[in-house]
Design a protein around this motif. Structure first.
Motif, short mmCIF file in Angstrom:
data_model
loop_
_atom_site.label_atom_id
_atom_site.label_comp_id
_atom_site.label_asym_id
_atom_site.label_seq_id
_atom_site.Cartn_x
_atom_site.Cartn_y
_atom_site.Cartn_z
N VAL D 12 -36.47 -4.06 -14.79
CA VAL D 12 -35.49 -3.77 -13.90
C VAL D 12 -35.98 -4.03 -12.91
CG1 VAL D 12 -33.51 -2.14 -13.10
CG2 VAL D 12 -35.05 -1.11 -15.11
N GLY D 13 -34.93 -4.55 -12.64
CA GLY D 13 -34.69 -5.98 -11.64
C GLY D 13 -35.71 -7.40 -11.57
N SER D 14 -35.08 -8.15 -12.84
CA SER D 14 -35.83 -9.23 -13.43
C SER D 14 -34.88 -10.46 -12.45
CB SER D 14 -34.92 -9.42 -14.69
OG SER D 14 -36.21 -8.44 -15.46
N THR D 15 -34.08 -10.37 -11.63
CA THR D 15 -33.69 -10.84 -10.84
C THR D 15 -34.53 -11.10 -9.51
OG1 THR D 15 -31.99 -10.08 -10.36
CG2 THR D 15 -31.51 -11.70 -12.35
N GLY D 16 -34.95 -10.51 -8.81
CA GLY D 16 -35.72 -10.43 -8.23
C GLY D 16 -36.73 -11.31 -8.23
N TYR D 17 -37.98 -11.58 -6.71
CA TYR D 17 -39.23 -12.17 -6.90
C TYR D 17 -39.99 -11.09 -7.70
CZ TYR D 17 -36.54 -14.87 -3.56
OH TYR D 17 -36.23 -16.87 -3.58
N GLY D 18 -40.27 -9.86 -7.52
CA GLY D 18 -41.35 -9.02 -8.41
C GLY D 18 -41.11 -9.44 -9.32
N GLY D 19 -39.61 -8.78 -9.68
CA GLY D 19 -39.10 -9.35 -11.26
C GLY D 19 -39.30 -9.96 -12.00
N VAL D 20 -39.14 -11.18 -11.38
CA VAL D 20 -39.57 -12.51 -12.24
C VAL D 20 -40.64 -12.82 -11.82
CG1 VAL D 20 -39.54 -14.14 -10.44
CG2 VAL D 20 -38.65 -14.94 -12.22
N GLU D 21 -42.01 -12.07 -11.44
CA GLU D 21 -43.35 -12.70 -11.25
C GLU D 21 -44.08 -11.69 -11.91
OE1 GLU D 21 -44.48 -14.95 -9.57
OE2 GLU D 21 -46.91 -14.20 -8.92
N LEU D 22 -43.35 -10.41 -12.45
CA LEU D 22 -43.91 -9.82 -12.92
C LEU D 22 -44.07 -10.48 -14.91
CD1 LEU D 22 -42.27 -6.44 -12.33
CD2 LEU D 22 -44.83 -6.86 -13.16
N ILE D 23 -42.23 -10.84 -14.61
CA ILE D 23 -42.14 -11.74 -16.22
C ILE D 23 -43.67 -13.37 -16.02
CG2 ILE D 23 -41.20 -13.55 -17.38
CD1 ILE D 23 -38.44 -11.76 -15.96
N ARG D 24 -44.19 -13.60 -15.35
CA ARG D 24 -44.79 -14.69 -15.76
C ARG D 24 -46.23 -13.85 -15.68
NH1 ARG D 24 -49.24 -17.21 -11.13
NH2 ARG D 24 -48.79 -15.60 -10.47
N LEU D 25 -46.61 -12.93 -15.00
CA LEU D 25 -47.96 -12.85 -15.05
C LEU D 25 -48.38 -11.55 -16.70
CD1 LEU D 25 -48.26 -10.84 -12.23
CD2 LEU D 25 -49.11 -12.82 -12.64
N LEU D 26 -46.93 -10.89 -16.94
CA LEU D 26 -47.01 -10.45 -18.24
C LEU D 26 -46.40 -11.68 -18.94
CD1 LEU D 26 -44.92 -7.31 -17.57
CD2 LEU D 26 -47.54 -7.37 -18.25
N GLN D 27 -46.45 -12.83 -19.31
CA GLN D 27 -46.86 -13.41 -20.25
C GLN D 27 -47.92 -14.02 -20.78
OE1 GLN D 27 -44.34 -15.44 -21.37
NE2 GLN D 27 -42.54 -14.38 -20.84
N SER D 28 -49.08 -13.39 -20.36
CA SER D 28 -50.40 -14.34 -20.71
C SER D 28 -50.65 -12.17 -21.03
CB SER D 28 -51.31 -14.87 -19.93
OG SER D 28 -51.50 -14.05 -17.95
N HIS D 29 -50.59 -11.54 -21.10
CA HIS D 29 -50.94 -10.13 -20.61
C HIS D 29 -51.04 -9.51 -22.41
CE1 HIS D 29 -52.24 -5.99 -21.29
NE2 HIS D 29 -52.00 -5.87 -19.94
N PRO D 30 -52.27 -9.77 -23.31
CA PRO D 30 -52.65 -9.67 -24.14
C PRO D 30 -52.13 -8.81 -25.07
CG PRO D 30 -54.72 -8.84 -23.29
CD PRO D 30 -53.39 -9.65 -22.67
N LYS D 31 -52.02 -6.99 -24.00
CA LYS D 31 -51.15 -5.89 -24.89
C LYS D 31 -49.85 -5.44 -24.41
CE LYS D 31 -55.96 -4.20 -25.58
NZ LYS D 31 -56.99 -3.01 -25.79
#
Lengths: 351, 351, 351, 351
Positions: D12-31
């Motif tokens: 939730v809050g995917s258009t803020g800087y925290g949210g978009v960084e979660l997207i970046r980092l979770l791209q490489s999360h294996p689980k």
């Protein structure tokens, strides 16, 4: 030949921006292990002395430049050296049976005389210029399969050629009309110290340099000429932007027909189909440099102008990744027959 | 009509970057006294609330937009307003007998239809478009003498036109070959808030915008057409540089003959002889934006290329000074028959 | 002794940032004429080769460092030299009968042993250390009248001392509680080249340096001790901000009583009454560095905290102006008995 | 409960800087698999419209804020929302049986009255404040194991607490002497538009804000008080640095004994043994913000001063990673009993 089933890699020039980016990217490569980081100027130092961000990540002292030692410790060598150094070093590495991806520029031009004219150094021997495969992955990727020696393209040529080649191959732009207005962040100038890269001289400043004199001009023209099937000469200007990373190449050309932006998008998407690192943007969307920062992408957008009959093509890359270390790894992947994306799955860092 | 022998000036739009720069520069003008600072949005506030750097320098509350009051308090009004606002306000000021220097862009195009096409607002009445003298000082300075109404040129057109006009007038460049690759600092976007000017979106980023769609295109073409004596159409791209101030216009054109860089330097020095604010640089010297920062200079350099038959012309200004407030004051000086340099003797701030 | 009734000034170190700012500011000084610009490293060059922004403004070749020649050409010498150089040069200039304003730091400490401890150079002879008047204008301005030799304060000490002295003199803060967290733009590091000032190392970075080891510590303590009447020792940290100009000194101290922000504002306004270049801000208003950029102002704001009994004092200057060239000119004005503001009437450049 | 064996995550809050960084980092999360990106303001848009750098990486339209839908699509929700929003939303998510990592600040303070004093919103119900585990991983990591609800620490508190806690726990610093001078890049202010974050107002500027008034003060004091076993009150100043990412917390405290820098290094290395994301630097080495940029590291250095009996502790993080999205993922890993480093193996991006 491998450590735990991995290819062993040495990096020459590990204290430059290209070398240190190779270290960053190779940390996540599943099939490569860095076994030697090499610096002629700082041999013996811990790498974290010059690059404290690597503290605890790569605990290794810098080795000196010793081809025999490299042959002993590594299977592939990335030579991220100043131009002129690779010209001498790479032949020794090849003779020692090593695979080489050269980032220096010394083996990009097929014509030694042309090299000497633009680089002001003696050219490498012709046999090496011939042997070197010019590794513009999305265009010449097939040539890389199985070879031992790749000459990695320059940063400006990568952004520029990826932006121009599909249109030239399609015959959509006039060969004698190409003007390239390129802009780069400061890492492109390397880590050497000079007044030119002093913070206070760059910040709040925008400057042009080497107009029509940049050594990347013959590299661009050599490849455009090959694609066009006739001699192509370009006007090329480089500018320095007050930022660390990023290149934008804004390119202008007269169109041969009434092509629309949708035509260009379609043409380029077809050309780059199956190529994960070129993103052709939707009609009306022009990419900015930050949108590829830290990643291996090259993003391309178009603006056609019926008033003037010209197309403006904008191509952006991160000069340290797609313009250097990233494409070098992509080339290694192609040489080894691996998936092109290994070790390169970085989402752009934004903002 | 004057306070202590000085001309009384009002500034509409005193909370924008153009308005506040007028305040800075007019502080040192020996013949002008600021008697009213005006803002529609912040009337009643002390100016130092929005601009704390003016604390103790100009102790004045912001006035509202009231033409009658302006006529009472001022002799000349600088209208540094958004486009569309001046179109309505300026005729009232002229009717009230005030002199006007308009920085908005509303009166730059002589053709109202053209204005409406590019600006998307209703155009001012034709009589005002006709009355407005286009104040490109180094080219049309003589037209300013004694008039009451100047339309101050846009920032991009100022840098671009000063860089192209001598060559066009001399017949040295092909009219259909002109490509303008322009770059601007962020103050050019004004002080309004939007995601586009958010620090984190601009910093470490370089982007193109409004390719072939910028409202300064018809302004450039109108003047080039007048100089050339035939319709001139240009390709024009604007980019945003992560810096506050400065415009560079990098211009490309095919040459009609074998002109050298020395030829261009000589031609331009002759054209701008006696004009203190254009500095034509020596052969081989390309100006950078910081070299004019905070000052009213426009600096110009050249690179000719025998390989392509093209000339690259680089022109730089401080967009807030020569591209706005500085040239507005220069225009006032010319209107009043004063020395052109009054209030403008600022050495560039470096670094 | 003067050219056209003006005092003749020479500037040693004209290719550094302090020297070139002296040139900028002195252009508008009504009673001073620059008659020699001096550089040991670039003697014989036109100054515009290193500083193209001065093209057409000061057409002068750089002279070498020759005291006899200076005595011949100038009445006052500004020595904007690296520390260690002035120590040797200034005595020769004084012997030659010249007035001197020294910006180097070599004559700020009265105790030669202290100098050698912090600066790691041999100290100048005691007689010169004694003769030098420490030119913190708003505090010791009276001492400057009529003297021949001023030691211009350091950039950090200027911001810091102006922020602390009124409170210390009033006995409002505990002498053993002072912590100074200072931040500077990169021009403070000078124009010399090193990896430390490489653009790509500074940009998008914030770093601390020389914690408790900066050579400005004894300068601050010497003056605070004089004001306090007992030995004052401070904790002092310096940080490098990715910007060109500006110093902020954020200072913390325990209060001796229940003073409010209004109390501090009143105290400081009384202390600095009649001093045009210190602006004590209203209660609740904390100055930012850009609000003094390009100008000679020092702006000060306060935040008191009843929870902790501490006051936070924020003081900002432009390090190149009030922290160097501007205060040097202010000192010259005081030496000569001129109005303090001559040549310094610059409104901050914003933004 | 999982897609292909992965935990399903909504942001939730995917258009803020925290949210978009979660997207970046979770791209490489294996689980972890992102199954919903949520924005109240932009629901229905493709995420690449607002964040073009995600083109081709996450092809997904933004969902609206609908707890029932989230319960259907996800196992864990990251709430990167403005303060006040989470206070209402999180209880609904918990009731729906979802795991929650809240990045908003609404559940960090255990005392609702304290929350309302500093945040100016109604506090969440006490039961949720009690339930929330304060997720400062390297200090309270054990508390996270197996829980459903983590309150992710603030950016300033993360850098500050990691820098102070070992010394406080060891009794080495005086509890009433702590002064925290903190500096942050602009992403810390969020992606909302305002004059405060206008590029031209931030660039070439350094400013202090919210002195002694920042809502992170009670968060810092609550934890320090818990560790110290008595009420700890701090002086806390925040500054805005012209850069995108990075926080430095420069902390000052009186020492209780004659501890050396080596003592501090040893103490902290012991405290953080086995914790991969705190790097205690060698004696004499002070970390800079760029050295952790783009990564989850917190780097700490020390300077002790025998002259004043104080220690200066410098702690740096990337505010968007360790200060927000990275630590949130680290907390998820701890909640799930996974290895702490999953999805966080990013080498800092340098330069």
């Amino acid at each position: 030949m491998t450590v735990e089933g991995k290819l062993r890699a040495a990096i020459v020039g590990s204290t430059g921006y290209g070398g240190v980016e190779l270290i960053r990217l190779l940390q996540s490569h599943p099939k490569v292990e860095i076994t030697s980081v090499i610096s002629s100027s700082s041999a013996g130092d811990a790498i974290e002395e010059g690059f404290p961000h690597l503290t605890g990540i790569i605990d290794r002292k810098l080795d000196g430049v010793d081809p025999a030692q490299m042959a002993d410790r590594a299977d592939v060598v990335f030579t991220a050296t100043p131009s002129g150094v690779s010209a001498k070093l790479v032949p020794q590495l090849l003779e020692a049976g090593l695979k080489v991806v050269d980032l220096s520029g010394d083996f990009r031009l097929k014509d030694g005389a042309e090299y000497e004219h633009w680089y002001k150094h003696p050219a490498p021997a012709d046999e090496y210029l011939e042997q070197a495969v010019y590794g513009l992955c999305e265009v010449f990727g097939e040539r890389a399969a199985g070879v031992d020696f790749i000459s990695n393209p320059g940063c400006y040529p990568t952004a520029t050629l990826l932006g121009l080649i599909p249109a030239i191959q399609a015959g959509w732009i006039k060969h004698d009309s190409i003007i390239i207005d390129a802009k780069s962040g400061v890492t492109g100038a390397g880590r050497g110290t000079s007044l030119m890269v002093h913070y206070a001289e760059i910040n709040e400043n925008f400057k042009a340099y080497k107009i029509n004199k940049h050594q990347h001009i013959p590299e661009i023209e050599q490849t455009l000429t090959e694609i066009a099937g006739e001699k192509v000469t370009v006007t090329f200007t480089t500018h320095l932007v007050p930022m660390n990373r990023g290149i934008m190449s804004t390119m202008y050309a007269g169109m041969t027909g009434n092509h629309t932006e949708q035509d260009f998008v379609d043409l380029y998407r077809e050309y780059y189909a199956g190529r994960p690192y070129v993103r052709v943007r939707d009609v009306g969307v022009i990419p900015a440099t930050k949108e590829v920062s830290g990643s291996n992408y090259c993003d391309i957008g178009f603006a056609t102008d019926a008033r003037t009959g010209r197309v403006t093509i904008v191509s952006v890359i991160d000069n340290v990744v797609k313009g250097a270390a990233g494409q070098a790894i992509q080339n290694l992947n192609l040489m080894m027959g691996w998936e092109e994306t290994l070790g390169l799955g970085y989402t752009p860092v934004y903002p």
